[in-house]
Design a protein around this motif. Structure first.
Motif, mmCIF file in Angstrom:
data_model
loop_
_atom_site.group_PDB
_atom_site.id
_atom_site.type_symbol
_atom_site.label_atom_id
_atom_site.label_comp_id
_atom_site.label_asym_id
_atom_site.label_seq_id
_atom_site.Cartn_x
_atom_site.Cartn_y
_atom_site.Cartn_z
ATOM 1 N N THR A 42 113.577 -56.134 17.401
ATOM 2 C CA THR A 42 112.925 -54.966 17.990
ATOM 3 C C THR A 42 111.517 -55.321 18.428
ATOM 4 O O THR A 42 110.845 -56.122 17.774
ATOM 5 C CB THR A 42 112.895 -53.819 16.952
ATOM 6 O OG1 THR A 42 114.246 -53.480 16.606
ATOM 7 C CG2 THR A 42 112.196 -52.588 17.478
ATOM 8 N N THR A 43 111.076 -54.712 19.530
ATOM 9 C CA THR A 43 109.686 -54.849 19.976
ATOM 10 C C THR A 43 109.058 -53.462 20.081
ATOM 11 O O THR A 43 109.756 -52.458 20.169
ATOM 12 C CB THR A 43 109.578 -55.546 21.341
ATOM 13 O OG1 THR A 43 110.226 -54.752 22.331
ATOM 14 C CG2 THR A 43 110.166 -56.945 21.307
ATOM 15 N N PHE A 44 107.734 -53.436 20.096
ATOM 16 C CA PHE A 44 107.009 -52.185 20.352
ATOM 17 C C PHE A 44 105.888 -52.452 21.332
ATOM 18 O O PHE A 44 105.369 -53.574 21.420
ATOM 19 C CB PHE A 44 106.470 -51.556 19.055
ATOM 20 C CG PHE A 44 105.379 -52.350 18.394
ATOM 21 C CD1 PHE A 44 104.051 -52.137 18.720
ATOM 22 C CD2 PHE A 44 105.687 -53.323 17.458
ATOM 23 C CE1 PHE A 44 103.043 -52.876 18.118
ATOM 24 C CE2 PHE A 44 104.692 -54.075 16.845
ATOM 25 C CZ PHE A 44 103.370 -53.844 17.176
ATOM 26 N N GLU A 45 105.535 -51.420 22.062
ATOM 27 C CA GLU A 45 104.472 -51.524 23.067
ATOM 28 C C GLU A 45 103.701 -50.214 23.093
ATOM 29 O O GLU A 45 104.293 -49.134 23.118
ATOM 30 C CB GLU A 45 105.102 -51.793 24.423
ATOM 31 C CG GLU A 45 104.144 -51.932 25.557
ATOM 32 C CD GLU A 45 104.868 -52.239 26.864
ATOM 33 O OE1 GLU A 45 104.299 -51.900 27.910
ATOM 34 O OE2 GLU A 45 105.981 -52.787 26.829
ATOM 35 N N ILE A 46 102.377 -50.312 23.084
ATOM 36 C CA ILE A 46 101.509 -49.138 23.157
ATOM 37 C C ILE A 46 100.986 -49.041 24.582
ATOM 38 O O ILE A 46 100.490 -50.014 25.140
ATOM 39 C CB ILE A 46 100.352 -49.262 22.156
ATOM 40 C CG1 ILE A 46 100.914 -49.338 20.732
ATOM 41 C CG2 ILE A 46 99.372 -48.106 22.313
ATOM 42 C CD1 ILE A 46 99.909 -49.741 19.689
ATOM 43 N N SER A 47 101.108 -47.859 25.182
ATOM 44 C CA SER A 47 100.665 -47.689 26.571
ATOM 45 C C SER A 47 100.143 -46.267 26.790
ATOM 46 O O SER A 47 100.211 -45.422 25.898
ATOM 47 C CB SER A 47 101.825 -47.979 27.535
ATOM 48 O OG SER A 47 102.872 -47.059 27.313
ATOM 49 N N ASN A 48 99.665 -46.029 27.996
ATOM 50 C CA ASN A 48 99.192 -44.700 28.403
ATOM 51 C C ASN A 48 98.201 -44.094 27.422
ATOM 52 O O ASN A 48 98.304 -42.931 27.048
ATOM 53 C CB ASN A 48 100.373 -43.744 28.614
ATOM 54 C CG ASN A 48 101.306 -44.223 29.686
ATOM 55 O OD1 ASN A 48 100.870 -44.762 30.704
ATOM 56 N ND2 ASN A 48 102.597 -44.065 29.471
ATOM 57 N N VAL A 49 97.235 -44.898 27.011
ATOM 58 C CA VAL A 49 96.201 -44.394 26.106
ATOM 59 C C VAL A 49 95.313 -43.441 26.895
ATOM 60 O O VAL A 49 94.768 -43.804 27.929
ATOM 61 C CB VAL A 49 95.375 -45.561 25.528
ATOM 62 C CG1 VAL A 49 94.262 -45.035 24.642
ATOM 63 C CG2 VAL A 49 96.274 -46.531 24.778
ATOM 64 N N SER A 50 95.211 -42.223 26.421
ATOM 65 C CA SER A 50 94.365 -41.253 27.129
ATOM 66 C C SER A 50 93.366 -40.630 26.165
ATOM 67 O O SER A 50 93.578 -40.614 24.950
ATOM 68 C CB SER A 50 95.231 -40.158 27.767
ATOM 69 O OG SER A 50 95.910 -39.435 26.768
ATOM 70 N N ASN A 60 87.259 -37.649 19.377
ATOM 71 C CA ASN A 60 87.871 -37.305 18.098
ATOM 72 C C ASN A 60 89.384 -37.400 18.099
ATOM 73 O O ASN A 60 90.010 -37.267 17.052
ATOM 74 C CB ASN A 60 87.445 -35.893 17.674
ATOM 75 C CG ASN A 60 85.981 -35.860 17.275
ATOM 76 O OD1 ASN A 60 85.464 -36.828 16.741
ATOM 77 N ND2 ASN A 60 85.324 -34.748 17.533
ATOM 78 N N SER A 61 89.995 -37.600 19.267
ATOM 79 C CA SER A 61 91.450 -37.740 19.311
ATOM 80 C C SER A 61 91.853 -38.685 20.430
ATOM 81 O O SER A 61 91.089 -38.942 21.348
ATOM 82 C CB SER A 61 92.124 -36.373 19.515
ATOM 83 O OG SER A 61 91.854 -35.879 20.804
ATOM 84 N N CYS A 62 93.064 -39.178 20.324
ATOM 85 C CA CYS A 62 93.590 -40.110 21.304
ATOM 86 C C CYS A 62 95.098 -39.890 21.375
ATOM 87 O O CYS A 62 95.768 -39.757 20.348
ATOM 88 C CB CYS A 62 93.284 -41.531 20.841
ATOM 89 S SG CYS A 62 93.890 -42.831 21.909
ATOM 90 N N ASP A 63 95.634 -39.822 22.575
ATOM 91 C CA ASP A 63 97.057 -39.625 22.783
ATOM 92 C C ASP A 63 97.628 -40.912 23.373
ATOM 93 O O ASP A 63 97.128 -41.401 24.381
ATOM 94 C CB ASP A 63 97.257 -38.458 23.756
ATOM 95 C CG ASP A 63 98.606 -37.819 23.643
ATOM 96 O OD1 ASP A 63 99.225 -37.908 22.567
ATOM 97 O OD2 ASP A 63 99.051 -37.222 24.635
ATOM 98 N N ASN A 130 105.578 -40.168 21.519
ATOM 99 C CA ASN A 130 104.193 -39.796 21.737
ATOM 100 C C ASN A 130 103.525 -39.905 20.380
ATOM 101 O O ASN A 130 104.144 -39.608 19.353
ATOM 102 C CB ASN A 130 104.104 -38.363 22.263
ATOM 103 C CG ASN A 130 102.677 -37.882 22.301
ATOM 104 O OD1 ASN A 130 102.230 -37.256 21.353
ATOM 105 N ND2 ASN A 130 101.966 -38.183 23.352
ATOM 106 N N CYS A 131 102.291 -40.354 20.349
ATOM 107 C CA CYS A 131 101.557 -40.446 19.092
ATOM 108 C C CYS A 131 100.156 -39.855 19.293
ATOM 109 O O CYS A 131 99.394 -40.351 20.118
ATOM 110 C CB CYS A 131 101.455 -41.895 18.628
ATOM 111 S SG CYS A 131 100.654 -42.079 17.031
ATOM 112 N N LEU A 132 99.876 -38.806 18.578
ATOM 113 C CA LEU A 132 98.562 -38.190 18.603
ATOM 114 C C LEU A 132 97.766 -38.747 17.438
ATOM 115 O O LEU A 132 98.194 -38.664 16.289
ATOM 116 C CB LEU A 132 98.666 -36.668 18.487
ATOM 117 C CG LEU A 132 97.347 -35.914 18.412
ATOM 118 C CD1 LEU A 132 96.524 -36.111 19.691
ATOM 119 C CD2 LEU A 132 97.593 -34.430 18.153
#
Length: 136
Positions: A42-50, A60-63, A130-132
């Motif tokens: 398995t792989t993971f990738e973090i993208s679309n940091v807003s 104070n937050s990041c999506d 999605n990760c808040l």
């Protein structure tokens, strides 16, 4: 704010027996599969940091969007990998420390798709979350 989240993903998946029984242990990698690793993995990738920076300081937050890709020689194995990933991470919440600051992250399952790579002859499923991330 999100640098440690990959380690949290690996820790959560590796501590879930349904996942490790179908994927194997120590076979979750960031972005690419290292040469010589056998399937399943398995792989993971973090993208679309807003909403990450504002005039030189962290908000104070990041999506973020997280794509987890499960690879295996058979369709059934990718199905079982994906099922275990969703069960492990959907609505999972974790608190962690990064650079001396405490954050809470909450994962939410978004969608899933699957396909087949002809060249390496491998099935795969992409599971999107999605990760808040909130500063405590």
């Amino acid at each position: 704010m999100f640098a440690i989240i990959g380690k949290e993903i690996v820790t959560r998946l590796q501590s879930t027996s349904d996942f490790t029984s179908v994927n194997g242990s120590n076979k979750v990698f960031p972005v690419v599969i290292p040469q010589g690793v056998t399937y399943p993995c398995t792989t993971f990738e973090i993208s679309n940091v807003s909403n990450f920076l504002s005039k030189g300081s962290s908000l104070n937050s990041c999506d973020v969007s997280i794509r987890i890709a499960c690879f295996a020689d058979t369709y059934t194995v990718t199905y079982n990998q994906a099922k275990a990933v969703v069960e492990a991470l959907d609505l999972y919440e974790v608190t962690y420390i990064e650079d001396g600051v405490s954050y809470s992250a909450k994962f939410r399952f978004v969608d899933l798709d699957d396909d087949y790579f002809n060249t390496p002859e491998v099935f795969y499923k992409n599971i999107n979350f999605n990760c808040l991330i909130i500063k405590n």
